[in-house]
Design a protein around this motif. Structure first.
Motif, PDB file in Angstrom:
ATOM      1  N   LEU A  33       0.828  -1.206   0.000  1.00  0.00           N
ATOM      2  CA  LEU A  33       0.000   0.000   0.000  1.00  0.00           C
ATOM      3  C   LEU A  33       0.863   1.257   0.000  1.00  0.00           C
ATOM      4  CD1 LEU A  33      -3.238   0.699   1.902  1.00  0.00           C
ATOM      5  CD2 LEU A  33      -1.339   2.284   2.214  1.00  0.00           C
ATOM      6  N   LEU A  34       1.878   1.294   0.850  1.00  0.00           N
ATOM      7  CA  LEU A  34       2.734   2.475   0.931  1.00  0.00           C
ATOM      8  C   LEU A  34       3.544   2.664  -0.354  1.00  0.00           C
ATOM      9  CD1 LEU A  34       3.983   2.007   4.606  1.00  0.00           C
ATOM     10  CD2 LEU A  34       2.254   3.630   3.798  1.00  0.00           C
ATOM     11  N   ALA A  35       4.078   1.570  -0.885  1.00  0.00           N
ATOM     12  CA  ALA A  35       4.868   1.661  -2.111  1.00  0.00           C
ATOM     13  C   ALA A  35       4.014   2.021  -3.317  1.00  0.00           C
ATOM     14  CB  ALA A  35       5.589   0.338  -2.370  1.00  0.00           C
ATOM     15  N   GLY A  36       2.717   1.698  -3.237  1.00  0.00           N
ATOM     16  CA  GLY A  36       1.820   1.972  -4.354  1.00  0.00           C
ATOM     17  C   GLY A  36       1.138   3.327  -4.285  1.00  0.00           C
ATOM     18  N   ASP A  37       1.585   4.190  -3.364  1.00  0.00           N
ATOM     19  CA  ASP A  37       0.987   5.519  -3.212  1.00  0.00           C
ATOM     20  C   ASP A  37       2.077   6.593  -3.313  1.00  0.00           C
ATOM     21  OD1 ASP A  37      -0.525   7.725  -2.663  1.00  0.00           O
ATOM     22  OD2 ASP A  37      -1.075   7.137  -0.613  1.00  0.00           O
ATOM     23  N   PRO A  38       2.658   6.774  -4.510  1.00  0.00           N
ATOM     24  CA  PRO A  38       3.762   7.731  -4.661  1.00  0.00           C
ATOM     25  C   PRO A  38       3.351   9.185  -4.429  1.00  0.00           C
ATOM     26  CG  PRO A  38       3.026   6.947  -6.811  1.00  0.00           C
ATOM     27  CD  PRO A  38       2.325   6.114  -5.795  1.00  0.00           C
ATOM     28  N   GLU A  39       2.050   9.457  -4.433  1.00  0.00           N
ATOM     29  CA  GLU A  39       1.598  10.820  -4.164  1.00  0.00           C
ATOM     30  C   GLU A  39       1.881  11.222  -2.718  1.00  0.00           C
ATOM     31  OE1 GLU A  39      -2.559  13.410  -4.151  1.00  0.00           O
ATOM     32  OE2 GLU A  39      -2.492  11.465  -5.142  1.00  0.00           O
ATOM     33  N   HIS A  40       1.881  10.236  -1.824  1.00  0.00           N
ATOM     34  CA  HIS A  40       2.061  10.534  -0.405  1.00  0.00           C
ATOM     35  C   HIS A  40       3.328   9.932   0.197  1.00  0.00           C
ATOM     36  CE1 HIS A  40      -2.403  10.950  -0.914  1.00  0.00           C
ATOM     37  NE2 HIS A  40      -2.145  12.048  -0.239  1.00  0.00           N
ATOM     38  N   PHE A  41       3.825   8.821  -0.368  1.00  0.00           N
ATOM     39  CA  PHE A  41       4.940   8.108   0.254  1.00  0.00           C
ATOM     40  C   PHE A  41       6.018   7.723  -0.758  1.00  0.00           C
ATOM     41  CE2 PHE A  41       0.959   6.771   2.397  1.00  0.00           C
ATOM     42  CZ  PHE A  41       1.142   7.447   3.604  1.00  0.00           C
ATOM     43  N   GLN A  42       7.240   7.733  -0.295  1.00  0.00           N
ATOM     44  CA  GLN A  42       8.356   7.176  -1.041  1.00  0.00           C
ATOM     45  C   GLN A  42       9.091   6.228  -0.101  1.00  0.00           C
ATOM     46  OE1 GLN A  42      11.221   9.970  -2.583  1.00  0.00           O
ATOM     47  NE2 GLN A  42      12.399   8.396  -3.661  1.00  0.00           N
ATOM     48  N   VAL A  43       9.012   4.937  -0.398  1.00  0.00           N
ATOM     49  CA  VAL A  43       9.682   3.942   0.441  1.00  0.00           C
ATOM     50  C   VAL A  43      11.144   3.885   0.002  1.00  0.00           C
ATOM     51  CG1 VAL A  43       9.725   1.553   1.249  1.00  0.00           C
ATOM     52  CG2 VAL A  43       7.529   2.648   0.706  1.00  0.00           C
ATOM     53  N   MET A  44      12.021   4.436   0.838  1.00  0.00           N
ATOM     54  CA  MET A  44      13.429   4.561   0.491  1.00  0.00           C
ATOM     55  C   MET A  44      14.169   3.236   0.603  1.00  0.00           C
ATOM     56  SD  MET A  44      13.154   7.740  -0.102  1.00  0.00           S
ATOM     57  CE  MET A  44      14.860   8.206  -0.439  1.00  0.00           C
ATOM     58  N   ALA A  45      13.753   2.376   1.553  1.00  0.00           N
ATOM     59  CA  ALA A  45      14.391   1.070   1.755  1.00  0.00           C
ATOM     60  C   ALA A  45      13.490   0.213   2.626  1.00  0.00           C
ATOM     61  CB  ALA A  45      15.767   1.225   2.408  1.00  0.00           C
ATOM     62  N   THR A  74      19.752   6.115   3.882  1.00  0.00           N
ATOM     63  CA  THR A  74      18.621   5.916   2.973  1.00  0.00           C
ATOM     64  C   THR A  74      17.909   7.228   2.650  1.00  0.00           C
ATOM     65  OG1 THR A  74      16.995   5.555   4.757  1.00  0.00           O
ATOM     66  CG2 THR A  74      18.245   3.628   3.976  1.00  0.00           C
ATOM     67  N   GLY A  75      18.067   8.221   3.518  1.00  0.00           N
ATOM     68  CA  GLY A  75      17.360   9.485   3.327  1.00  0.00           C
ATOM     69  C   GLY A  75      15.956   9.481   3.890  1.00  0.00           C
ATOM     70  N   ALA A  76      15.567   8.380   4.560  1.00  0.00           N
ATOM     71  CA  ALA A  76      14.229   8.313   5.148  1.00  0.00           C
ATOM     72  C   ALA A  76      14.133   9.231   6.356  1.00  0.00           C
ATOM     73  CB  ALA A  76      13.918   6.881   5.556  1.00  0.00           C
ATOM     74  N   GLU A  77      12.957   9.838   6.533  1.00  0.00           N
ATOM     75  CA  GLU A  77      12.704  10.710   7.679  1.00  0.00           C
ATOM     76  C   GLU A  77      11.786  10.059   8.716  1.00  0.00           C
ATOM     77  OE1 GLU A  77      11.115  13.965   5.387  1.00  0.00           O
ATOM     78  OE2 GLU A  77      12.952  15.125   5.712  1.00  0.00           O
ATOM     79  N   TYR A  78      10.999   9.092   8.266  1.00  0.00           N
ATOM     80  CA  TYR A  78      10.086   8.363   9.134  1.00  0.00           C
ATOM     81  C   TYR A  78      10.263   6.867   8.868  1.00  0.00           C
ATOM     82  CZ  TYR A  78       7.608  12.871   9.381  1.00  0.00           C
ATOM     83  OH  TYR A  78       7.275  14.194   9.551  1.00  0.00           O
ATOM     84  N   ALA A  79       9.839   6.052   9.838  1.00  0.00           N
ATOM     85  CA  ALA A  79       9.871   4.602   9.644  1.00  0.00           C
ATOM     86  C   ALA A  79       8.509   4.006   9.950  1.00  0.00           C
ATOM     87  CB  ALA A  79      10.941   3.964  10.529  1.00  0.00           C
ATOM     88  N   ALA A  80       8.052   3.111   9.088  1.00  0.00           N
ATOM     89  CA  ALA A  80       6.821   2.359   9.298  1.00  0.00           C
ATOM     90  C   ALA A  80       7.205   0.927   9.649  1.00  0.00           C
ATOM     91  CB  ALA A  80       5.954   2.382   8.036  1.00  0.00           C
ATOM     92  N   VAL A  81       6.636   0.391  10.725  1.00  0.00           N
ATOM     93  CA  VAL A  81       7.029  -0.920  11.238  1.00  0.00           C
ATOM     94  C   VAL A  81       5.815  -1.836  11.311  1.00  0.00           C
ATOM     95  CG1 VAL A  81       8.183  -2.147  13.117  1.00  0.00           C
ATOM     96  CG2 VAL A  81       8.768   0.248  12.655  1.00  0.00           C
ATOM     97  N   VAL A  82       5.949  -3.040  10.725  1.00  0.00           N
ATOM     98  CA  VAL A  82       4.889  -4.049  10.804  1.00  0.00           C
ATOM     99  C   VAL A  82       5.554  -5.407  11.009  1.00  0.00           C
ATOM    100  CG1 VAL A  82       2.849  -5.070   9.733  1.00  0.00           C
ATOM    101  CG2 VAL A  82       3.483  -2.711   9.170  1.00  0.00           C
TER     102      VAL A  82
END
Length: 324
Positions: free
Chosen positions: A20-32, A80-88
């Motif tokens: 879901l996150l990777a498929g929503d480039p308008e809101h998210f960019q999964v860096m790694a 990676t340049g990520a500013e936030y992390a999503a954990v599941v």
């Protein structure tokens, strides 16, 4: 604003959120994608990637398999340049220096209504305890176990015959949308994290193989919940005992599906002691401390899963066979 994310996860239940996150480039960019290293699996013990690694590579997302305890771990995730992390369902404990290394914080999707059922097996423990409602929670990770401030929650009903695997699959799908909406609200400044209330709450400790050893000396609802909670993992099991020519013959069986017997079932025994087995042409029951439990699907050691009655016919169970 596009939120630059590090995604941390390992098993199949993390895949709906990753996709879901990777498929929503308008809101998210999964860096790694951060996941565990390849692990041996199957009889050949061949190294296989985690489900998250396989999906990330398919999506063209770089994969990090470093352990949080490694000296260069923080540098690795910061590059990676990520500013936030999503954990599941990542499966690793993150200490304060690692949590502080992500500027916007780490946000976890947990499969319970926190603060209830903090810990490793919230879905299994909710079913085992007989709860009828559970849900998913998105919260910010802190050093305490599942104690951080809550961004959002959603609830679902637990089906009367639902297994932990079935419920977890539903929660993983529903929770992915909750996680996406929560992160989007966070990026837009609309999120209002709420501290969890203090108090004594049930802890969802990991379910072991020994925990999954079925107890038939309790009222029927107890083994029914135990079997559903332990399906598919670690798998509820019992031993079948028979008196044979060469002494006691013991067969270990995994019970995949069972249900409390219906009072009007043809051939249902009136007085079946706990653990004792009884058969009719179409049913096989095992006694409990109250009413019998019908075995519907089982898997004998080294065999494929099959209807319990078919297994019982093939095993040619003795009349005095019993389970423990």
């Amino acid at each position: 604003m596009v939120m630059r994310l590090l995604f941390a996860g390992t098993p199949d239940v993390a895949l709906p959120s990753l996709r879901l996150l990777a498929g929503d480039p308008e809101h998210f960019q999964v860096m790694a994608a951060l996941t565990r290293p390849d692990a041996p699996k199957g009889r050949g013990r061949r190294l296989e990637p985690s489900p998250v690694k396989a999906a990330a590579l398919e999506l063209g997302i770089p994969v990090i398999e470093s352990d949080p305890g490694e000296a260069d771990f923080i540098d690795t995730i910061q590059r990676t340049g990520a500013e936030y992390a999503a954990v599941v369902a990542y499966g690793k404990i993150l200490k304060r220096p690692v949590l502080d290394a992500m500027p916007g914080g780490w946000y976890n999707l947990h499969f319970s209504l926190l603060p209830q059922w903090r810990g490793a097996a919230p879905v299994q423990r909710a079913i085992w305890s007989g709860e009828t409602i559970t849900g998913a929670t998105v919260f910010r990770l802190t050093p305490g176990m599942d104690e951080g401030p809550i961004l959002a929650q959603s609830t679902v009903e637990i089906g009367a015959h639902e297994t932990s695997g079935q419920l977890l699959e539903r929660l993983a799908e529903d929770g992915s949308h909750l996680l996406g909406a929560s992160l989007e609200a966070l990026a837009e400044g609309r999120a209002l994290p709420i501290e969890q209330p203090q108090g004594a709450y049930e802890v969802a400790r990991k379910v072991t193989s020994q925990d999954a050893h079925i107890r038939f000396d309790r009222p029927v609802f107890a083994p029914d919940r135990q079997i559903r909670a332990c399906t598919p993992n670690p798998g509820a099991w019992c031993r079948i005992h028979e008196d044979g020519e060469n002494g006691d013959r013991i067969t270990q069986v995994q019970v995949i599906e069972a249900a409390p017997a219906q009072p009007d079932q043809p051939g249902l025994p009136e007085d079946l002691k706990p653990g004792r087995l009884a058969m009719s042409k179409k049913h096989i029951w095992v006694g409990t401390a109250s009413m019998p439990l019908e075995l519907l699907q089982v898997k004998a050691a080294g065999k494929k899963a099959m209807k319990a009655i078919d297994w019982a016919r093939g095993a040619r169970l003795e009349k005095d066979a019993f389970c423990d």
